[in-house]
Design a protein around this motif. Structure first.
Motif, PDB file in Angstrom:
ATOM      1  N   ALA A 164      -5.093  12.750  -0.058  1.00  0.00           N
ATOM      2  CA  ALA A 164      -3.992  12.416   0.894  1.00  0.00           C
ATOM      3  C   ALA A 164      -3.579  13.874   1.224  1.00  0.00           C
ATOM      4  O   ALA A 164      -2.399  14.173   0.496  1.00  0.00           O
ATOM      5  N   GLN A 172      -1.709  14.933   3.436  1.00  0.00           N
ATOM      6  CA  GLN A 172      -0.421  15.086   3.961  1.00  0.00           C
ATOM      7  C   GLN A 172       0.877  15.008   2.900  1.00  0.00           C
ATOM      8  O   GLN A 172       1.890  15.220   2.764  1.00  0.00           O
ATOM      9  N   ARG A 173       0.318  14.712   1.479  1.00  0.00           N
ATOM     10  CA  ARG A 173       1.548  14.612   0.293  1.00  0.00           C
ATOM     11  C   ARG A 173       1.149  15.937  -0.426  1.00  0.00           C
ATOM     12  O   ARG A 173       1.710  15.746  -1.487  1.00  0.00           O
TER      13      ARG A 173
END
Length: 211
Positions: free
Chosen positions: A98, A100-101
């Motif tokens: 992920a 985006q994290r």
């Protein structure tokens, strides 16, 4: 601006020309996990130095690994470092899954590994004995470097604030999305002589304590 006056610095220890610190810091932060990994490297290096010293591998220094306290410190700091490496691997895997994290993962890693590095270097400094404070040995430098990583931007306070913000938003969303199940049942106080089936063993315990 940090200015060092009358402090001898070996040319081999210079990372760049005068005035290049901002550029070097920017390059370091291009990889989000770098500050946390730097703290992890400091802790691991301090452990290797302590292991050599305590095992008598340093010239003119007697071995200290016969002391139960030193052996316990070495074992506990080794486990602490291994745990930090395992957590770093988890953060790397989570960032890969992920992207985006990435910022949150980097904040979690830095806040965890910098505290681990501070604890590890402090305990190893004590395990090294009085020699740990001498400039001829690397322990005092590892200790100072570990303290500096906690202040390296983003500071640990900012990292923890980012992590808390993510959990707060996740918790708020969970509350909003929670399905309603009608009205909540009113609170029913504990009654020793009623609700035997509901209270089960509690009723028996009450009778034993208060016959």
């Amino acid at each position: 601006t940090l200015r060092l006056t009358s402090v001898p610095v070996d040319r081999a220890d210079l990372l760049g020309p005068p005035g290049s610190a901002r550029t070097l810091m920017a390059a370091n932060h291009r990889t989000a996990l770098n500050p946390g990994l730097l703290a992890l490297g400091i802790a691991a290096t301090a452990f290797d130095s302590a292991l050599r010293l305590c095992a008598g591998a340093v010239p003119d220094v007697p071995a200290r690994d016969g002391s139960p306290g030193v052996r316990t410190t070495l074992a506990e700091t080794a486990i602490r470092i291994e745990s930090a490496y395992a957590y770093a691997a988890t953060m790397v895997r989570e960032m890969s899954d992920a992207p985006q994290r990435a910022q949150t993962c980097a904040s979690r890693l830095k806040s965890y590994t910098t505290v681990a590095a501070q604890e590890v270097t402090q305990r190893l400094l004590a395990a090294a004995g009085s020699r740990g404070f001498l400039a001829t040995h690397p322990f005092e430098r590892h200790f100072r470097d570990a303290q500096a990583t906690a202040l390296m931007g983003p500071t640990n306070e900012l990292c923890l604030d980012r992590v808390a913000a993510v959990h707060e938003s996740t918790g708020a969303a969970a509350v909003r999305d929670r399905p309603r199940r009608g009205r909540a049942r009113p609170y029913r106080p504990y009654r020793p002589d009623h609700d035997r089936q509901r209270q089960g063993e509690l009723h028996v315990v009450h009778r034993l304590l208060d016959p």
